[in-house]
Design a protein around this motif. Sequence first.
Motif, mmCIF file in Angstrom:
data_model
loop_
_atom_site.group_PDB
_atom_site.id
_atom_site.type_symbol
_atom_site.label_atom_id
_atom_site.label_comp_id
_atom_site.label_asym_id
_atom_site.label_seq_id
_atom_site.Cartn_x
_atom_site.Cartn_y
_atom_site.Cartn_z
ATOM 1 N N LYS A 3 0.855 -1.177 0.000
ATOM 2 C CA LYS A 3 0.000 0.000 0.000
ATOM 3 C C LYS A 3 0.891 1.227 0.000
ATOM 4 O O LYS A 3 1.714 1.400 0.900
ATOM 5 C CB LYS A 3 -0.927 0.008 1.218
ATOM 6 N N GLY A 5 0.935 5.281 0.036
ATOM 7 C CA GLY A 5 0.126 6.447 0.351
ATOM 8 C C GLY A 5 0.632 7.682 -0.361
ATOM 9 O O GLY A 5 1.837 7.851 -0.568
ATOM 10 N N GLU A 20 -1.103 12.022 6.340
ATOM 11 C CA GLU A 20 -0.072 10.989 6.529
ATOM 12 C C GLU A 20 -0.471 10.019 7.645
ATOM 13 O O GLU A 20 -0.294 8.808 7.511
ATOM 14 C CB GLU A 20 1.277 11.635 6.828
ATOM 15 N N LEU A 23 -3.115 7.714 6.374
ATOM 16 C CA LEU A 23 -2.522 6.734 5.455
ATOM 17 C C LEU A 23 -1.772 5.644 6.230
ATOM 18 O O LEU A 23 -1.825 4.469 5.860
ATOM 19 C CB LEU A 23 -1.609 7.441 4.452
ATOM 20 N N CYS A 28 -0.439 1.837 4.967
ATOM 21 C CA CYS A 28 0.513 2.189 3.908
ATOM 22 C C CYS A 28 1.939 1.927 4.366
ATOM 23 O O CYS A 28 2.349 2.356 5.446
ATOM 24 C CB CYS A 28 0.350 3.648 3.491
ATOM 25 N N ILE A 31 4.802 6.289 2.147
ATOM 26 C CA ILE A 31 3.966 7.489 2.018
ATOM 27 C C ILE A 31 4.799 8.583 1.379
ATOM 28 O O ILE A 31 5.894 8.891 1.844
ATOM 29 C CB ILE A 31 3.429 7.967 3.379
ATOM 30 N N VAL A 61 -3.074 4.674 -2.190
ATOM 31 C CA VAL A 61 -4.067 5.090 -1.211
ATOM 32 C C VAL A 61 -3.954 6.592 -0.979
ATOM 33 O O VAL A 61 -2.859 7.113 -0.778
ATOM 34 C CB VAL A 61 -3.872 4.342 0.132
ATOM 35 N N THR A 63 -6.334 9.978 1.004
ATOM 36 C CA THR A 63 -7.435 10.183 1.951
ATOM 37 C C THR A 63 -8.709 10.556 1.209
ATOM 38 O O THR A 63 -9.786 10.055 1.525
ATOM 39 C CB THR A 63 -7.092 11.271 2.982
ATOM 40 N N THR A 92 -9.245 6.599 1.758
ATOM 41 C CA THR A 92 -9.604 6.229 3.133
ATOM 42 C C THR A 92 -10.899 6.878 3.597
ATOM 43 O O THR A 92 -11.633 6.290 4.377
ATOM 44 C CB THR A 92 -8.474 6.616 4.120
#
Length: 192
Positions: A3, A5, A20, A23, A28, A31, A61, A63, A92
């Motif tokens: 994952k 981010g 962050e 995530l 994640c 990131i 991913v 937000t 998310t």
Amino acid sequence: MTKIGYARVSTTDQDCSLQEEALRRAGCDVIRSEKRSGTSTRGREELDTVLSFIRPGDVLVVTKIDRLARSLSDLLKIVEAVREKGAALQATDQPVDTASAAGKAFLQMLGVFAEFETNLRRERQMEGIESAKARGVYQGRPAKIDGEEIKRLKAQGVGASEIAKRLKIARASVYRVLADATTSASEQGVAQ
């Protein structure tokens, strides 16, 4: 599956820390964050980095979808780049998961609304500027080019490159002012 981010804010006085943290909670492993406008994908180096190293089975991913793009066309290009890599996109805070048909449909609807919001903001800004102009409050940005100084220097025999250097402006601006002055002078001659 990794994952990855991606967090983005528009201005330097904003902070990516809330995104962050969300995530990280979403699992994640990597990131990437940046402070750039979402109205274009140009100059968004962290997004380019993410899109270059995402692999089949990975999940990008965010937000919210507007962290990726503010226009539907940019959003669809990013989604297509992710799909071509064999990866998926999730948000998310929104029910977006491009691994499902419903998630894809919702993604496109959100993209339309993000673009709509950007256009409304631009219209409100222009209305505010027009209102300020009508009240005499807004004068616009002051001119950086002193046309009279350009003409004076040219009359003294200074070349366009030197004029541009002295006035700290582009040489094309010098040529434009001189061309406008020549056109105005010839139009006045015809009118007489």
